[in-house]
Write a protein that holds these residues in place. Structure first.
Motif, PDB file in Angstrom:
ATOM      1  N   GLY A 152     -12.737  -9.171 137.371  1.00 28.50           N
ATOM      2  CA  GLY A 152     -12.286  -7.943 138.016  1.00 28.50           C
ATOM      3  C   GLY A 152     -13.439  -7.044 138.428  1.00 28.50           C
ATOM      4  O   GLY A 152     -13.427  -6.460 139.513  1.00 28.50           O
ATOM      5  N   LEU A 153     -14.445  -6.931 137.572  1.00 28.29           N
ATOM      6  CA  LEU A 153     -15.632  -6.137 137.916  1.00 28.29           C
ATOM      7  C   LEU A 153     -16.401  -6.788 139.066  1.00 28.29           C
ATOM      8  O   LEU A 153     -16.840  -6.103 139.992  1.00 28.29           O
ATOM      9  CB  LEU A 153     -16.534  -5.955 136.698  1.00 28.29           C
ATOM     10  CG  LEU A 153     -16.028  -5.004 135.621  1.00 28.29           C
ATOM     11  CD1 LEU A 153     -16.904  -5.095 134.365  1.00 28.29           C
ATOM     12  CD2 LEU A 153     -15.973  -3.570 136.129  1.00 28.29           C
ATOM     13  N   THR A 154     -16.548  -8.112 139.025  1.00 25.62           N
ATOM     14  CA  THR A 154     -17.268  -8.823 140.079  1.00 25.62           C
ATOM     15  C   THR A 154     -16.597  -8.634 141.436  1.00 25.62           C
ATOM     16  O   THR A 154     -17.266  -8.400 142.446  1.00 25.62           O
ATOM     17  CB  THR A 154     -17.376 -10.319 139.741  1.00 25.62           C
ATOM     18  OG1 THR A 154     -18.104 -10.462 138.513  1.00 25.62           O
ATOM     19  CG2 THR A 154     -18.074 -11.104 140.832  1.00 25.62           C
ATOM     20  N   LYS A 155     -15.278  -8.697 141.466  1.00 30.90           N
ATOM     21  CA  LYS A 155     -14.543  -8.579 142.729  1.00 30.90           C
ATOM     22  C   LYS A 155     -14.467  -7.141 143.254  1.00 30.90           C
ATOM     23  O   LYS A 155     -14.405  -6.930 144.459  1.00 30.90           O
ATOM     24  CB  LYS A 155     -13.116  -9.109 142.567  1.00 30.90           C
ATOM     25  CG  LYS A 155     -13.034 -10.616 142.461  1.00 30.90           C
ATOM     26  CD  LYS A 155     -11.591 -11.048 142.360  1.00 30.90           C
ATOM     27  CE  LYS A 155     -11.478 -12.555 142.393  1.00 30.90           C
ATOM     28  NZ  LYS A 155     -10.060 -12.977 142.332  1.00 30.90           N
ATOM     29  N   VAL A 158     -21.797  -3.160 139.280  1.00 33.70           N
ATOM     30  CA  VAL A 158     -21.523  -2.853 137.874  1.00 33.70           C
ATOM     31  C   VAL A 158     -21.400  -4.134 137.049  1.00 33.70           C
ATOM     32  O   VAL A 158     -21.753  -4.165 135.865  1.00 33.70           O
ATOM     33  CB  VAL A 158     -20.223  -2.019 137.756  1.00 33.70           C
ATOM     34  CG1 VAL A 158     -19.852  -1.769 136.308  1.00 33.70           C
ATOM     35  CG2 VAL A 158     -20.357  -0.709 138.502  1.00 33.70           C
ATOM     36  N   ALA A 159     -20.901  -5.194 137.674  1.00 31.32           N
ATOM     37  CA  ALA A 159     -20.549  -6.422 136.949  1.00 31.32           C
ATOM     38  C   ALA A 159     -21.695  -6.999 136.125  1.00 31.32           C
ATOM     39  O   ALA A 159     -21.455  -7.561 135.051  1.00 31.32           O
ATOM     40  CB  ALA A 159     -20.028  -7.464 137.929  1.00 31.32           C
ATOM     41  N   THR A 160     -22.921  -6.861 136.596  1.00 36.04           N
ATOM     42  CA  THR A 160     -24.063  -7.441 135.879  1.00 36.04           C
ATOM     43  C   THR A 160     -24.885  -6.392 135.131  1.00 36.04           C
ATOM     44  O   THR A 160     -25.957  -6.706 134.619  1.00 36.04           O
ATOM     45  CB  THR A 160     -24.979  -8.197 136.871  1.00 36.04           C
ATOM     46  OG1 THR A 160     -25.387  -7.286 137.898  1.00 36.04           O
ATOM     47  CG2 THR A 160     -24.249  -9.390 137.484  1.00 36.04           C
ATOM     48  N   GLY A 191     -15.609   1.351 137.689  1.00 38.15           N
ATOM     49  CA  GLY A 191     -15.406  -0.098 137.799  1.00 38.15           C
ATOM     50  C   GLY A 191     -14.193  -0.573 137.016  1.00 38.15           C
ATOM     51  O   GLY A 191     -13.428  -1.425 137.488  1.00 38.15           O
ATOM     52  N   ILE A 192     -13.990  -0.015 135.833  1.00 41.22           N
ATOM     53  CA  ILE A 192     -12.823  -0.399 135.021  1.00 41.22           C
ATOM     54  C   ILE A 192     -11.536  -0.010 135.735  1.00 41.22           C
ATOM     55  O   ILE A 192     -10.585  -0.794 135.795  1.00 41.22           O
ATOM     56  CB  ILE A 192     -12.925   0.220 133.618  1.00 41.22           C
ATOM     57  CG1 ILE A 192     -14.032  -0.484 132.827  1.00 41.22           C
ATOM     58  CG2 ILE A 192     -11.583   0.121 132.879  1.00 41.22           C
ATOM     59  CD1 ILE A 192     -14.401   0.174 131.531  1.00 41.22           C
ATOM     60  N   LEU A 193     -11.497   1.186 136.307  1.00 45.41           N
ATOM     61  CA  LEU A 193     -10.307   1.584 137.063  1.00 45.41           C
ATOM     62  C   LEU A 193     -10.089   0.659 138.261  1.00 45.41           C
ATOM     63  O   LEU A 193      -8.953   0.296 138.586  1.00 45.41           O
ATOM     64  CB  LEU A 193     -10.425   3.038 137.514  1.00 45.41           C
ATOM     65  CG  LEU A 193     -10.413   4.078 136.391  1.00 45.41           C
ATOM     66  CD1 LEU A 193     -10.780   5.455 136.934  1.00 45.41           C
ATOM     67  CD2 LEU A 193      -9.071   4.108 135.678  1.00 45.41           C
TER      68      LEU A 193
END
Length: 185
Positions: free
Chosen positions: A102-105, A110-112, A163-165
């Motif tokens: 979800g973060l990557t997409k 933020v994902a990394t 990012g979580i949202l």
């Protein structure tokens, strides 16, 4: 006719209690919650499904109603994503993978990040039917997570909070129907 006012009042109280209660798949969703001294209202909810299995009910709580992703992100005050698990057992690896995807997409930078790695490290247990997992995002960028009321972790990173949202409300959410529900649709 002396009983009429008492009956009217009793009926009004009964109906107002029913109107505030929301039951989804056998789970009662609170119409409001209090976080950090602020009342949040249920903005919307949806069921996360995988194939034909109901995995969890996702609920979004905000300080005021918001019907779009942009409005949720712009709304002041804390925000709460609550997951009430319906499925028998979801392994922690699957949850971690789903959050990472979800973060990557939806928030690739933020994902990394170290904050994302720390966040993913909070989830050390499987989730089972009846578990309640809360993800709280505060205006100052603090993110907290808890499972059944037990704190899993906390850190301050505004980009991670957004990012979580976006995992739930971004352009590529895990479940389009749940996104619509979280936004009150």
């Amino acid at each position: 006719m002396k009983w009429f006012p008492a009956l009217s009042l009793s009926l009004l109280l009964l109906l107002s209690g029913i109107a505030g209660a929301v039951e989804v798949a056998g789970v009662n969703l609170a119409p409001q919650v209090e976080i950090a001294g602020q009342n949040l209202q249920l903005n919307g909810y949806g069921i996360r499904k995988k194939f034909f299995f109901k995995i969890y009910i996702g609920s979004l709580y905000t300080t005021r109603k918001a019907a779009s992703t942009e409005a949720v992100l712009a709304t002041g005050g804390p925000k709460l994503i609550r997951m009430d698990f319906l499925y028998g057992k979801v392994e922690k690896e699957k949850i971690i993978d789903a959050f990472a995807e979800g973060l990557t997409k939806n928030a690739p930078p933020v994902a990394t990040s170290p904050a994302a790695k720390a966040f993913l490290g909070w989830f050390r247990n499987d989730f089972v039917r009846g578990d309640q997992v809360d993800l709280q995002v505060f205006p100052d960028g603090t993110v907290t997570a808890s499972q059944n009321g037990k704190a899993l972790g906390s850190l301050n990173d505004p980009a991670l909070g957004q990012g979580i949202l976006l995992i739930y409300l971004g352009n590529e959410p895990a479940d389009d129907d749940m996104k619509k529900g979280l936004l009150g649709g």
